[in-house]
Design a protein around this motif. Structure first.
Motif, PDB file in Angstrom:
ATOM      1  N   SER A   3      -4.615   1.718  -0.626  1.00 45.13           N
ATOM      2  CA  SER A   3      -3.519   1.549  -1.359  1.00 45.13           C
ATOM      3  C   SER A   3      -2.428   1.139  -0.421  1.00 45.13           C
ATOM      4  O   SER A   3      -1.272   0.381  -1.029  1.00 45.13           O
ATOM      5  N   ILE A   4      -2.902   0.842   0.843  1.00 45.59           N
ATOM      6  CA  ILE A   4      -1.802   0.181   1.782  1.00 45.59           C
ATOM      7  C   ILE A   4      -2.168  -1.258   1.521  1.00 45.59           C
ATOM      8  O   ILE A   4      -3.279  -1.887   2.146  1.00 45.59           O
ATOM      9  N   ILE A   5      -0.995  -1.954   1.286  1.00 42.94           N
ATOM     10  CA  ILE A   5      -1.006  -3.509   1.155  1.00 42.94           C
ATOM     11  C   ILE A   5      -0.715  -4.329   2.397  1.00 42.94           C
ATOM     12  O   ILE A   5       0.703  -4.026   2.735  1.00 42.94           O
TER      13      ILE A   5
ATOM     14  N   ILE B 171       3.191  -4.470  -3.874  1.00 43.21           N
ATOM     15  CA  ILE B 171       3.381  -3.002  -3.701  1.00 43.21           C
ATOM     16  C   ILE B 171       4.153  -2.457  -5.060  1.00 43.21           C
ATOM     17  O   ILE B 171       3.810  -1.458  -5.775  1.00 43.21           O
TER      18      ILE B 171
ATOM     19  N   ASN C 292       6.915   5.091  15.170  1.00 44.51           N
ATOM     20  CA  ASN C 292       8.023   4.553  14.428  1.00 44.51           C
ATOM     21  C   ASN C 292       8.711   3.790  15.777  1.00 44.51           C
ATOM     22  O   ASN C 292       9.730   3.039  15.503  1.00 44.51           O
TER      23      ASN C 292
ATOM     24  N   PRO D  38       8.160  -0.094  11.902  1.00 45.26           N
ATOM     25  CA  PRO D  38       9.247   0.555  11.168  1.00 45.26           C
ATOM     26  C   PRO D  38       8.664   1.845  10.160  1.00 45.26           C
ATOM     27  O   PRO D  38       7.534   1.870   9.812  1.00 45.26           O
ATOM     28  N   PRO D  39       9.411   2.974  10.271  1.00 38.54           N
ATOM     29  CA  PRO D  39       9.056   4.085   9.271  1.00 38.54           C
ATOM     30  C   PRO D  39       8.513   3.525   7.759  1.00 38.54           C
ATOM     31  O   PRO D  39       9.248   2.420   7.288  1.00 38.54           O
ATOM     32  N   GLY D  40       7.885   4.191   7.223  1.00 41.86           N
ATOM     33  CA  GLY D  40       7.560   3.989   5.873  1.00 41.86           C
ATOM     34  C   GLY D  40       6.415   2.771   5.634  1.00 41.86           C
ATOM     35  O   GLY D  40       6.255   2.170   4.373  1.00 41.86           O
ATOM     36  N   THR D  41       5.851   2.021   6.573  1.00 40.41           N
ATOM     37  CA  THR D  41       5.131   0.776   6.570  1.00 40.41           C
ATOM     38  C   THR D  41       3.574   1.033   6.364  1.00 40.41           C
ATOM     39  O   THR D  41       2.988   0.250   6.393  1.00 40.41           O
ATOM     40  N   GLY D  42       3.243   2.423   6.315  1.00 38.66           N
ATOM     41  CA  GLY D  42       2.033   2.924   5.922  1.00 38.66           C
ATOM     42  C   GLY D  42       1.268   3.214   7.272  1.00 38.66           C
ATOM     43  O   GLY D  42      -0.012   3.194   6.954  1.00 38.66           O
ATOM     44  N   LYS D  43       1.721   3.365   8.352  1.00 34.05           N
ATOM     45  CA  LYS D  43       0.860   3.751   9.682  1.00 34.05           C
ATOM     46  C   LYS D  43       0.056   4.909   9.401  1.00 34.05           C
ATOM     47  O   LYS D  43      -1.206   4.805   9.480  1.00 34.05           O
ATOM     48  N   THR D  44       0.648   6.019   9.020  1.00 34.22           N
ATOM     49  CA  THR D  44       0.046   7.323   8.714  1.00 34.22           C
ATOM     50  C   THR D  44      -1.070   7.158   7.946  1.00 34.22           C
ATOM     51  O   THR D  44      -2.433   7.644   8.122  1.00 34.22           O
ATOM     52  N   SER D  45      -0.971   6.566   6.551  1.00 34.58           N
ATOM     53  CA  SER D  45      -2.023   6.377   5.807  1.00 34.58           C
ATOM     54  C   SER D  45      -2.978   5.443   6.306  1.00 34.58           C
ATOM     55  O   SER D  45      -3.983   5.785   5.957  1.00 34.58           O
TER      56      SER D  45
ATOM     57  N   GLY E  17       7.183  -0.322   2.467  1.00 34.87           N
ATOM     58  CA  GLY E  17       6.320   0.226   1.378  1.00 34.87           C
ATOM     59  C   GLY E  17       6.972   1.567   0.639  1.00 34.87           C
ATOM     60  O   GLY E  17       6.766   1.637  -0.751  1.00 34.87           O
ATOM     61  N   ARG E  18       7.234   2.364   1.546  1.00 34.43           N
ATOM     62  CA  ARG E  18       7.593   3.726   0.898  1.00 34.43           C
ATOM     63  C   ARG E  18       8.746   3.471   0.305  1.00 34.43           C
ATOM     64  O   ARG E  18       8.848   4.261  -0.848  1.00 34.43           O
TER      65      ARG E  18
ATOM     66  N   ARG F 268       8.366   2.191  -3.107  1.00 32.21           N
ATOM     67  CA  ARG F 268       7.594   3.137  -4.214  1.00 32.21           C
ATOM     68  C   ARG F 268       8.782   4.257  -4.635  1.00 32.21           C
ATOM     69  O   ARG F 268       9.040   4.470  -5.846  1.00 32.21           O
TER      70      ARG F 268
HETATM   71  N1  LIG Z   1       2.035  -1.860   2.919  1.00 26.76           N
HETATM   72  C1  LIG Z   1       2.200  -0.776   2.145  1.00 26.76           C
HETATM   73  N2  LIG Z   1       1.486  -0.974   0.809  1.00 26.76           N
HETATM   74  C2  LIG Z   1       1.432   0.004  -0.043  1.00 26.76           C
HETATM   75  N3  LIG Z   1       1.928   1.164  -0.056  1.00 26.76           N
HETATM   76  C3  LIG Z   1       2.828   1.489   0.988  1.00 26.76           C
HETATM   77  C4  LIG Z   1       2.943   0.372   2.248  1.00 26.76           C
HETATM   78  N4  LIG Z   1       3.513   1.056   3.240  1.00 26.76           N
HETATM   79  C5  LIG Z   1       4.060   2.302   2.694  1.00 26.76           C
HETATM   80  N5  LIG Z   1       3.490   2.468   1.576  1.00 26.76           N
HETATM   81  C6  LIG Z   1       3.835   3.736   0.859  1.00 26.76           C
HETATM   82  O1  LIG Z   1       4.703   4.629   1.658  1.00 26.76           O
HETATM   83  C7  LIG Z   1       3.918   5.837   1.800  1.00 26.76           C
HETATM   84  C8  LIG Z   1       4.360   6.409   3.218  1.00 26.76           C
HETATM   85  O2  LIG Z   1       3.524   5.687   3.964  1.00 26.76           O
HETATM   86  P1  LIG Z   1       2.968   6.320   5.400  1.00 26.76           P
HETATM   87  O3  LIG Z   1       1.672   6.074   5.921  1.00 26.76           O
HETATM   88  O4  LIG Z   1       3.822   7.684   5.744  1.00 26.76           O
HETATM   89  O5  LIG Z   1       4.037   5.400   6.494  1.00 26.76           O
HETATM   90  P2  LIG Z   1       4.499   5.413   8.143  1.00 26.76           P
HETATM   91  O6  LIG Z   1       3.550   6.375   8.730  1.00 26.76           O
HETATM   92  O7  LIG Z   1       4.594   4.138   8.482  1.00 26.76           O
HETATM   93  O8  LIG Z   1       5.912   6.188   8.047  1.00 26.76           O
HETATM   94  C9  LIG Z   1       2.534   5.498   1.497  1.00 26.76           C
HETATM   95  O9  LIG Z   1       1.885   6.830   0.878  1.00 26.76           O
HETATM   96  C10 LIG Z   1       2.605   4.517   0.514  1.00 26.76           C
HETATM   97  O10 LIG Z   1       2.357   4.951  -0.871  1.00 26.76           O
END
Ligand SMILES: Nc1ncnc2c1ncn2[C@@H]1O[C@H](COP(=O)(O)OP(=O)(O)O)[C@@H](O)[C@H]1O
Ligand SMILES: [Mg+2]
Length: 305
Positions: free
Chosen positions: A35-37, A224, A194, A76-83, A260-261, A264
């Motif tokens: 899901s992470i693009i 996304i 972050n 940056p926060p919300g870029t999909g690192k944890t996922s 990305g977050r 969505r």
């Molecule tokens: N590059 C991406 N492609 C698709 N979805 C993304 C992307 N980056 C973030 N998201 C969405 O944001 C949500 C939160 O991501 P998260 O892994 O918690 O980010 P981070 O740890 O960087 O703050 C993910 O579940 C996903 O739905």
């Protein structure tokens, strides 16, 4: 015992600082990875480093190749690192089908919030006991989410403003990382931050790979948004059709600059524009998405001022 009670019991038994332990592979985590693009080359690099950790470290002496078994994802926060970190655990387990991998998720805030004098002990116990015991039982991927909480940059901490304990906790992390790297080649830490500048340089120098996860570019933002609308299309077919409607490209362009977050979440805000779409989301329009994307960007710009 009911399934729910079993889960509760398992949670109670988790050592302090461990949020959960999952057997791998896990298809849910696999779905996260897809899901992470992200630039496929970046994903490939991340997976290759993780695979190398388990294929080489047990064979090659650390005098030859000083690998610590630590990968750091920054951005940056919300870029999909944890996922990505969670998804990576699944993907690396798939690469070694004969081994029983597990994912251990550390909750650093739980350790760092301990009162004075306790963080260091909590960190030492976690690494020297819980993680070491797990590693003795087979390959383990350990997620150190928001690692700056645990390995805070000692150079930037004022002794007055911050308890000495933070320094000690960081020292304890480093000592334990060295000890674990020496003893357990089947262990991989995947850390995220972050705020990379807040992470101690002695920690970053131990990382085998530091990968920057950027904000999505134009194509990624469009992908996304598309992925989100198509996902919603499974429940509300009219929403899925919006990706082919004229005006989609404008919406996608308006998302550039959002993580990305946020992209969505913005779709959620668009659906919540009024009671009509909130009640019947299939009535969502591209005009509402465009307005929501612009509003999200404006509020982000305001927050950055
Ligand atoms: N590059 C991406 N492609 C698709 N979805 C993304 C992307 N980056 C973030 N998201 C969405 O944001 C949500 C939160 O991501 P998260 O892994 O918690 O980010 P981070 O740890 O960087 O703050 C993910 O579940 C996903 O739905
Ligand atoms: Mg995160």
């Amino acid at each position: 015992m009911t399934a729910q009670l079993k889960i509760l019991a398992a949670e109670i038994e988790l050592p302090k600082g461990i949020q959960r332990i999952l057997p791998l592979p896990d298809d849910g985590l696999g779905a996260l990875w897809t899901s992470i693009i992200l630039d496929p080359a970046v994903k490939q690099k991340l997976l290759a480093q993780a695979v190398l950790n388990f294929s080489m470290r047990s064979k090659v002496s650390r005098n030859v190749l000083p690998l610590h078994g630590v990968i750091l994802l920054v951005g940056p926060p919300g870029t999909g690192k944890t996922s990505l970190a969670r998804g990576l655990a699944h993907r690396v387990a798939k690469a070694f089908p004969n081994d029983k991998f597990r994912l251990m998720e550390v909750e650093p805030h739980q350790l760092a919030s301990s009162s004075l004098g306790k963080s260091q002990r909590a960190v030492t116990e976690l690494f020297a006991q819980a993680i070491a015991e797990a590693a003795a039982g087979g390959p383990v991927v350990v997620l150190l989410d928001e690692v700056e909480t645990l390995a805070a940059d000692r150079a930037k901490l004022s002794m007055d403003a911050n308890p000495v304990d933070v320094h000690r906790a960081t020292d304890a992390v480093l000592v334990q990382l060295d000890a674990l790297a020496e003893r357990y080649p089947n262990l991989l830490f995947v850390a995220t931050s972050n705020f990379p500048r807040a992470v101690d340089s002695a920690f970053t120098s131990r990382c085998d790979l530091i990968l920057e996860i950027p904000l999505p570019n134009k194509e990624a933002s469009a992908d996304i948004l598309k992925d989100c609308l198509i996902g919603l299309g499974a429940f509300y077919p009219a929403i899925g059709k919006l990706v082919n409607a004229p005006g989609f490209a404008d919406c996608a362009a308006a998302c550039v600059g959002l993580d990305g977050r946020a992209i969505r979440k913005m779709v959620g805000s668009a659906i919540a524009t009024n009671l009509e779409t909130a009640t019947a989301p299939g009535n969502l329009t591209l005009a509402q998405i465009l307005a929501a994307a612009k509003a999200a960007k404006a509020s982000r710009a305001a927050a950055e001022c």
